[in-house]
Design a protein around this motif. Structure first.
Motif, PDB file in Angstrom:
ATOM      1  N   PHE A   1      34.216  37.998  39.335  1.00 24.35           N
ATOM      2  CA  PHE A   1      34.139  39.021  38.296  1.00 24.35           C
ATOM      3  C   PHE A   1      35.503  39.661  38.051  1.00 24.35           C
ATOM      4  CE2 PHE A   1      33.169  43.359  36.750  1.00 24.35           C
ATOM      5  CZ  PHE A   1      32.584  42.992  35.545  1.00 24.35           C
ATOM      6  N   THR A   2      36.213  40.001  39.132  1.00 23.90           N
ATOM      7  CA  THR A   2      37.531  40.613  38.997  1.00 23.90           C
ATOM      8  C   THR A   2      38.513  39.641  38.357  1.00 23.90           C
ATOM      9  OG1 THR A   2      37.043  41.842  41.014  1.00 23.90           O
ATOM     10  CG2 THR A   2      39.316  41.857  40.258  1.00 23.90           C
ATOM     11  N   ASP A   3      38.460  38.359  38.757  1.00 26.69           N
ATOM     12  CA  ASP A   3      39.338  37.352  38.152  1.00 26.69           C
ATOM     13  C   ASP A   3      39.032  37.193  36.666  1.00 26.69           C
ATOM     14  OD1 ASP A   3      40.446  37.001  40.631  1.00 26.69           O
ATOM     15  OD2 ASP A   3      39.364  35.145  41.074  1.00 26.69           O
ATOM     16  N   PHE A   4      37.751  37.226  36.316  1.00 27.01           N
ATOM     17  CA  PHE A   4      37.359  37.118  34.908  1.00 27.01           C
ATOM     18  C   PHE A   4      37.927  38.291  34.105  1.00 27.01           C
ATOM     19  CE2 PHE A   4      34.278  38.517  31.662  1.00 27.01           C
ATOM     20  CZ  PHE A   4      34.394  37.444  30.783  1.00 27.01           C
ATOM     21  N   LEU A   5      37.803  39.508  34.656  1.00 32.11           N
ATOM     22  CA  LEU A   5      38.338  40.685  33.968  1.00 32.11           C
ATOM     23  C   LEU A   5      39.857  40.604  33.825  1.00 32.11           C
ATOM     24  CD1 LEU A   5      36.218  43.631  35.424  1.00 32.11           C
ATOM     25  CD2 LEU A   5      36.071  42.593  33.161  1.00 32.11           C
TER      26      LEU A   5
END
Length: 170
Positions: A97-101
């Motif tokens: 999720f953090t990488d996607f953001l």
């Protein structure tokens, strides 16, 4: 303790060399010396294997007295040794999720910068076109304009005709 290396230390031999280097044991020795004076060929993969063995033995508590290789391979070994300061860093933890953001943020920032540059370009074109329409004698260099039309239009006819003929043949 002294380890002797010889033969070809190239990428084609890496698997066998790696297997033999994993069997190196200190046997209680506190000082180790690598003697590679019998190495006939060496590339960066072979040099990396020697340096990896050096780092592994020094982590095991051995003091490395030196590495001897033929003079033609010494610069390669020294350069790799300067660049490799221990094992490579471990990859950052995978956080979907953090990488996607982060990817979305970078993409949004790049798109905003591109839109800003495009808007500036279109604004400059609008200003230049308006000035050329309002004062054409001052803004448009007519002799250069006509010369450019002649150079790109009239003199290109033979080349365009040749290309059209050749495409027609194909």
């Amino acid at each position: 303790m002294r380890f002797f290396f010889g033969g070809d230390w190239v990428i084609e031999e890496i698997a066998a060399l790696d297997k033999s280097l994993h069997t190196l044991e200190l046997g209680g020795a506190r000082e180790v010396e690598f003697d590679g004076s019998e190495i006939t060929r060496m590339d960066s993969a072979g040099a990396w294997l020697i340096l990896r063995a050096k780092h592994q033995l020094s982590e095991a508590g051995a003091k490395i007295r030196g590495i001897t290789v033929p003079d033609s391979y010494r610069p390669l070994l020294e350069k790799l040794d300067r660049e490799i300061k221990g094992p490579p860093p471990s990859p950052p933890p995978h956080r979907p999720f953090t990488d996607f953001l982060a990817r979305m943020g970078r993409g949004t920032t790049e798109m905003a910068e591109t839109a800003y540059r495009l808007l500036g370009f279109l604004g400059r074109i609008t200003v230049e076109a308006f000035e050329a329409l309002v004062r054409p004698t001052r803004e448009l260099p007519w002799p250069a304009f006509v010369n450019q039309i002649e150079a790109t239009g009239l003199t290109a006819v033979p080349i365009v005709g040749l290309l059209s003929f050749l495409l027609g043949v194909v």
